[in-house]
Design a protein around this motif. Sequence first.
Motif, short mmCIF file in Angstrom:
data_model
loop_
_atom_site.label_atom_id
_atom_site.label_comp_id
_atom_site.label_asym_id
_atom_site.label_seq_id
_atom_site.Cartn_x
_atom_site.Cartn_y
_atom_site.Cartn_z
N UNK A 403 0.84 -1.20 0.00
CA UNK A 403 0.00 0.00 0.00
C UNK A 403 0.87 1.26 0.00
N UNK A 404 1.91 1.27 0.84
CA UNK A 404 2.82 2.42 0.90
C UNK A 404 3.50 2.63 -0.46
N UNK A 405 3.94 1.53 -1.09
CA UNK A 405 4.64 1.62 -2.37
C UNK A 405 3.72 2.20 -3.45
N UNK A 406 2.53 1.64 -3.57
CA UNK A 406 1.58 2.09 -4.60
C UNK A 406 1.18 3.53 -4.36
N UNK A 407 0.88 3.88 -3.11
CA UNK A 407 0.48 5.25 -2.81
C UNK A 407 1.58 6.24 -3.13
N UNK A 408 2.83 5.90 -2.79
CA UNK A 408 3.96 6.79 -3.08
C UNK A 408 4.18 6.92 -4.57
N UNK A 409 4.03 5.81 -5.30
CA UNK A 409 4.20 5.83 -6.75
C UNK A 409 3.17 6.75 -7.41
N UNK A 410 1.94 6.73 -6.88
CA UNK A 410 0.87 7.55 -7.45
C UNK A 410 1.03 9.03 -7.07
#
Length: 441
Positions: A403-410
């Motif tokens: 979740x942290x990875x996807x949110x940061x990527x977005x």
Amino acid sequence: MKKNQLKKDLGLLPALSIVIGMVIGSGVFFMPTKVFGATGAPGLGIIAWILGGLISIAAGLTAAEVSAAIPKTGGMITYLKETYGDIWGYLLGWAQTLVYIPATMAALGMIFATQVVLLMGINEKMIPVIGIGAIIFLTIMNLLGSKTGGMIQTISTICKLVPLFAIIVIGFIKGDRGVARLFPITMANKPFATALGSALVATMFAYDGWISVGNMAGEMKNPGKDLPKAIIGGLSVIMLVYVVINIAYLFVLPAEVLASTQTPATEVANIIFGENGGKIITIGILVSIFGTLNGFILTGPRVPYAMAVENKLPASKWLSKIDPKFNTPINSTILLSILAIIYTLSGNYGPLIDLLVFIIWIFYVLTFIAVFVLRKNKPNIYRPYKVPLYPVVPILAIMGGLYIIVNTLITQPKNSFLGIIITLVGVPIYMFRKNKFESVE
């Protein structure tokens, strides 16, 4: 003992202090602004703090199995190397050594200096000088041995908890309409998923840093037993402190006020302690940041040291040197401190940290997945600790990390891709040096 081998003299208390000291920094004083600003509602903000703590504990429970099974100096580098292959550990160590650790040290030094200037009314031009002075002072202290650094960590951790508990106790006693301020749970004008997601990311950053204690595993007397206890015990204390102090904040001020100020803890202290409250909290922030900075200077050098012992970095013979008197990785410590001073003088440490957060969390998730990989590929490896409720807890840790990875990527695509590029620069260096890898004597 080899001349480049670190002495095992750390017990459970210093390890526990490292976990608590590195996580509880400035975030507990400033992060409520972002959390309650994202949720708009006090109840959802508290839920975000609780969920962030539960995800972090799941991550700690998971990583503790890997760290106990591979109790070697270097932390995640050694976990990734033995699980996925040498290049994965190398890339993490490369990114941590080049930017993440020294840039974080620089940021903490500057934040510490800023608080000193505010407290003492010193000219702002002294901020870089004070910040560099703090880095140099703690570097010298940690060069006197891991026991000295561990003692500073223990004392600063105990001291930083005093103002936190003072706010909690007095906040509950003097706060008015506290229970009412814990509601509503959500706000009609803010979508539940979006609000909770943004707040959760903010809390997860506040919980970050605990895994660095694994860097010290090679210097612990009984890492198989003490490392899991330090990680799990430390995160449990941190979650309790974070949740309770945020409830205390809400007993004194409503969520919309906490969201509108950059210094929520100081605002609360001014109300419950009077005009000296701001100074008390500033001192608390100073102690807190000082301890966190010490934690990075204590644990950080073990990363380039662990790589240099295997001749993986340029000047590895120099970087793997152990001080014969104090048994510390003297040159690796000096290298990171020099880089931190350079970043402090350049003023570019903030963006450097942001762009690497994305990459660091990728390696975190790989560490969590390592539990499954090691149980399949190395079923007979000695495991003094096993993650409870397997495989539920590791899956929760992985989902939280993704979740942290996807949110940061977005939300931060530029910083995310820059982080990838900086990390991948280590690939050609790895390919060039891999034939030279060996134990440096």
